[in-house]
Enzyme design. Structure first.
Site, mmCIF file in Angstrom:
data_model
loop_
_atom_site.group_PDB
_atom_site.id
_atom_site.type_symbol
_atom_site.label_atom_id
_atom_site.label_comp_id
_atom_site.label_asym_id
_atom_site.label_seq_id
_atom_site.Cartn_x
_atom_site.Cartn_y
_atom_site.Cartn_z
ATOM 1 N N THR A 649 0.837 -1.188 0.000
ATOM 2 C CA THR A 649 0.000 0.000 0.000
ATOM 3 C C THR A 649 0.877 1.245 0.000
ATOM 4 O O THR A 649 2.105 1.173 0.043
ATOM 5 C CB THR A 649 -0.901 0.032 1.246
ATOM 6 N N LYS A 673 6.535 4.254 0.809
ATOM 7 C CA LYS A 673 7.549 5.251 1.177
ATOM 8 C C LYS A 673 7.220 5.984 2.472
ATOM 9 O O LYS A 673 8.061 6.739 2.985
ATOM 10 C CB LYS A 673 7.682 6.272 0.052
ATOM 11 N N GLU A 761 0.594 6.286 -8.608
ATOM 12 C CA GLU A 761 0.140 5.814 -7.301
ATOM 13 C C GLU A 761 -1.377 5.636 -7.373
ATOM 14 O O GLU A 761 -2.029 6.123 -8.318
ATOM 15 C CB GLU A 761 0.493 6.846 -6.222
ATOM 16 N N ASP A 772 5.638 12.376 -4.030
ATOM 17 C CA ASP A 772 6.315 11.095 -4.257
ATOM 18 C C ASP A 772 7.798 11.303 -4.563
ATOM 19 O O ASP A 772 8.664 10.593 -4.039
ATOM 20 C CB ASP A 772 5.629 10.356 -5.412
ATOM 21 N N LYS A 776 11.126 10.203 -2.196
ATOM 22 C CA LYS A 776 12.297 9.477 -2.681
ATOM 23 C C LYS A 776 13.578 10.243 -2.369
ATOM 24 O O LYS A 776 14.592 9.656 -1.980
ATOM 25 C CB LYS A 776 12.172 9.229 -4.186
#
Length: 843
Positions: A649, A673, A761, A772, A776
């Protein structure tokens, strides 16, 4: 006066009276097989002497003996007992002799043995020994039901004989059975009156089970056409009782008696009673625990036999308890020492003393299954070389694992113990006086503490004895404590080649650590035949599974729970379905998905979900999602030591559980993440826990997707490199969208196409907002040693301001086309400034 029949055998074997001085009635000119109709009716037993267990018994001789008898007796004494490889020894336990059909099977096995000579040792029929002990207990407690119980014993043997025998053999057996039952009734009546029975009296009563069993089998063997006689081993085996409720065989005297017995019974097939023997004073006794196996081993040594075969109801010796380790394998061969160690630690092998007699003469013992003759069984022998022609090792240094449950650890600790002679002697002297059995001992070299394991039922007596013995030292502070740690189990790794193989201990403890199992005490002898660890009782099965798998005695079994069966999770499940066979065959990994959960529905299984139909099962048999229940079920299968949770998820709530899962010993794999880019404190706690524990936290897929970005970065840092700059396209999704946002293609159409292709996503705003990419960047920065929060990264969002707070992802996609014109203008501005280029997508 009693006279022998003209057709009597030369030797009347005593069944109901084992106290004979080997007197013979000899009236024949030839030797015949043992007949059930003949016993020593020559002795009148002095029951008073028997009652007292005296060495000598009074008897009266009623028969006359002629000079011709003496001549025949002297001639028979010259028959020599042949010893060596011509003899094979078989032992059949109570299960093998449990019913008439099984006795027939035993007789068939004997007939098919092509050995020139064979001796068969038998136990009482199944449950009979317990029934005989029950008779004595009832009589001692003055319970009148002992007579009814004795009748039940008689009926069991009577009906078995009626099914097996016929004619004279049947009549003779029933006649002797009735005589024995009459004698036993008289003995039990005496016990009933006195309320007590001596040990020799009890042994004499109990031994009848073996006698009847041997008589029945020998008659069936003769019925099948083999010349066979029956041996009452109380006439041959001489043992000396010890103070430890065991007996020591007198091999010299037993050998002499065997030679004499065989001179009168020179048969190639002999059925002998197991479990029973005599003292040097001809008082009946038993060989105690596992006595029939011990009888067979002693006979093997006396005959110098080629082999001793123990017939039982299992295929052989397993590498671990198959009730706890479903993948346990049959061990084709064990050394004497390995079998000794495994049996000591509770494995269903042999009692350690059974191995001693045959070990002296290098006689192998074979464990075989009477109900599965095709199984080769396990051979216990002196080990041969275990390397192939290239000098490579062909087997694991650890042969097997055994456990002992229901133990407690006792720890005696104090600075006053160091350097004080006799402290250990005083400790174990007190334990001995309490009557407890010490299973394992561990002492620190500093002598500051001594700990040992005892059966849990004995620990209170041990603690009380130690506190009494060391009261003064405790009061004076020389001893700080006598602590009891209950609910323990012992796990022992056994293997003769452990001593010459570096790293065995490291592998063992690493396997336990990976399964999140704490070791409370360790013991290892210098011979290194075994490594013993004490663990919590509730961890025992999981520990056994973990170490068994680690030494490649079985597949490495992994229980997996998949969270989020959407596009990513569903694809993973389909890949696992397709790769399951390859994982088993090539990598020896048995991966079982025990649970699948979404936000609303979950599917659980105790054996593993059928991944070929997981979608149908989730739809039709799924239950309401409950994260706590899901984790408990996936991790609660104690037969599988390793548990992995895969979070597919992008959910912050799921990520918030990682620390607790890792702390409990569950491995976590995730492309999510949120944990590593969330609050810095949470990230630092996760990394600290990862370094301190042996649980795995794999998050490679959070950056770079299928590319090893994280591991490459970690490798550079671990080898001393300093990271100066990281460049790249951090969003494959945005790269795809902008590569397609050209010409007449609108922005909303490019986003829709990316979402339908599975490149975004679940909510495209996570990509378009730049969050996102920022996550990262944060993950890579933190891996490089920078302590940054997400808010420290400047981001220009591509989500129109009015849509940032709109409801669902579906609603966002419906509203996005309204802003296509605005996005087209921004693209044109970038093109005019030379800030647009076409690139390949990278994740």
């Amino acid at each position: 006066m009693a006279f022998a029949s003209p057709m009597s055998p030369s030797l009347h074997s005593l069944s109901s009276n084992p106290f004979s001085k080997h007197n013979k009635i000899l009236t024949l000119n030839k030797i015949q097989p043992f007949s059930l109709s003949h016993r020593h009716a020559l002795f009148r037993i002095d029951w008073g002497s028997l009652w007292q267990g005296q060495a000598s018994l009074n008897y009266s001789l009623y028969s006359s003996i002629t000079s011709a008898d003496f001549l025949l007796d002297e001639a028979l004494e010259k028959i020599q007992l042949p010893k060596g490889d011509t003899w094979s020894i078989h032992k059949f336990g109570g299960t093998c002799m449990g019913a008439s059909e099984r006795i027939r099977n035993v007789a068939d096995i004997i007939a098919k043995d092509e050995s020139e000579r064979k001796l068969v040792v038998v136990s009482a029929m199944s449950k009979v020994t317990d029934m005989m002990y029950g008779l004595i207990e009832r009589a001692q407690s003055r319970d009148n039901s002992y007579a009814t119980a004795l009748d039940a014993v008689m009926e069991k043997h009577k009906f078995t004989a009626l099914d097996l025998l016929e004619g004279d053999d049947l009549a003779n057996f029933l006649s002797l059975l009735n005589q024995d039952i009459s004698n036993l009734k008289a003995m039990l009546r005496a016990i009933y009156i006195a309320g007590h029975a001596t040990e020799s009296f009890s042994d004499f009563v109990v031994g009848h089970g073996e006698l009847w069993s041997a008589q029945l089998l020998s008659a069936v063997v003769r019925k099948n056409g083999l010349d066979c006689t029956c041996m009452d081993t109380r006439e041959v085996l001489v043992v000396n009782p010890t103070s430890s409720n065991q007996v020591d065989p007198d091999y010299l005297e037993s050998g002499r008696r065997l030679e004499k017995w065989y001179s009168h019974n020179p048969f190639n097939t002999i059925v002998a009673t197991g479990f029973i023997a005599s003292t040097p004073q001809n008082i009946p006794t038993t060989l105690k625990r596992d006595g029939s196996d011990f009888s067979a081993a002693i006979m093997g040594a006396l005959f110098r036999a080629r082999q001793v075969t123990i017939w039982t109801d299992v295929d052989g010796v397993y590498s671990a308890d198959p009730r706890k380790v479903s993948d346990a394998v049959i061990l084709r061969e064990l050394s004497y020492q390995e079998a000794w160690e495994m049996s000591y630690f509770g494995a269903n092998v042999l009692h350690p003393r059974t191995i001693i007699p045959v070990m002296v003469y290098d006689i192998p013992i074979v464990i075989r299954n009477i109900f599965n003759l095709s199984a080769c069984g396990t051979m216990i022998c002196r080990p041969a070389g275990s390397e192939n022609e290239n000098g490579q090792r062909m087997e694991s240094p650890v042969k097997g694992f055994a456990t002992i449950d229901n133990l407690a650890l006792v720890n005696v600790e104090g600075t006053g113990m160091a350097g004080v002679p006799g402290t250990a002697s005083d400790i174990f002297g007190a334990v001995r006086d309490s009557g407890a059995n010490v299973v394992m001992i561990s002492q620190a070299s500093s002598e500051h503490s001594v700990c040992f394991a005892v059966p849990e039922k004995e620990v209170n007596a041990v603690a009380a004895a130690l506190e009494s013995r060391f009261r003064q030292a405790l009061d004076a502070g020389r001893l700080s404590q006598i602590a009891v740690i209950p609910n323990c189990s012992i796990l022992a790794a056994v293997g003769q080649k452990m001593a010459s193989t570096p790293g065995v201990s490291a592998t063992l403890f690493n396997a336990l650590a990976k399964a999140n199992i704490n070791v409370r005490a360790i013991a290892q002898g210098c011979s290194e035949y075994n490594i013993t660890v004490v663990i919590k009782r509730e961890d025992c099965t999981r520990a056994l599974q973990a170490v068994h798998s680690r030494f490649y005695l079985s597949r490495t079994t992994i229980a997996m729970g998949v969270i989020g069966p959407g596009l990513i999770g569903g694809t993973l499940l389909d890949q696992l379905r397709d790769q399951a066979a390859v994982l088993k065959e090539k990598f020896n990994i048995d991966l079982r998905v025990m649970g699948i959960t979404g936000s609303r529905t979950m599917l659980l299984s105790d054996a593993g979900i059928d991944l070929s139909i997981w979608r149908d099962l989730l739809r039709d048999k799924g239950e309401k999602a409950d994260m706590h229940k899901f984790v408990q079920r996936v991790h609660g299968n104690h037969s599988i030591p390793n548990t992995v949770l895969v979070d597919c998820t992008a959910d912050s709530y799921v990520a918030s559980h990682y620390h607790d899962w890792l702390r409990r010993g569950l491995h976590v794999i995730t492309p999510n993440k949120k944990a590593n880019s969330g609050p810095l404190e949470q990230y630092l706690k996760l990394r600290a826990l990862q370094r301190q524990s042996y649980t795995h936290y794999f998050y490679e897929a959070t950056v770079g997707a299928g590319l090893p970005i994280i591991s490459t970065l970690q490798g550079l840092l671990e080898t001393g490199d300093k990271i100066l700059r990281i460049e790249g396209i951090f969003s494959g999704t945005l790269s795809y969208i902008f590569n397609n946002f050209v010409g007449t293609q609108t922005f909303s159409e490019a986003v829709k196409e990316a979402k339908e292709a599975g490149y975004t996503e679940p909510d495209p705003r996570d990509d378009l907002s730049g969050t996102d990419v920022a996550r990262k960047v944060i993950i890579l920065a933190r891996e490089s040693g920078l302590k940054l929060e997400l808010s420290d990264i400047p981001v220009q969002s591509l989500v129109p301001e009015p849509l940032k707070a709109s409801g669902s992802a579906e609603e966002f996609m419906l509203q996005l086309p309204r802003y296509d014109q605005n996005m087209a203008e921004r693209r044109q501005e970038a093109e005019a400034a030379g800030e647009v280029s076409i690139s390949s997508p990278h994740y």
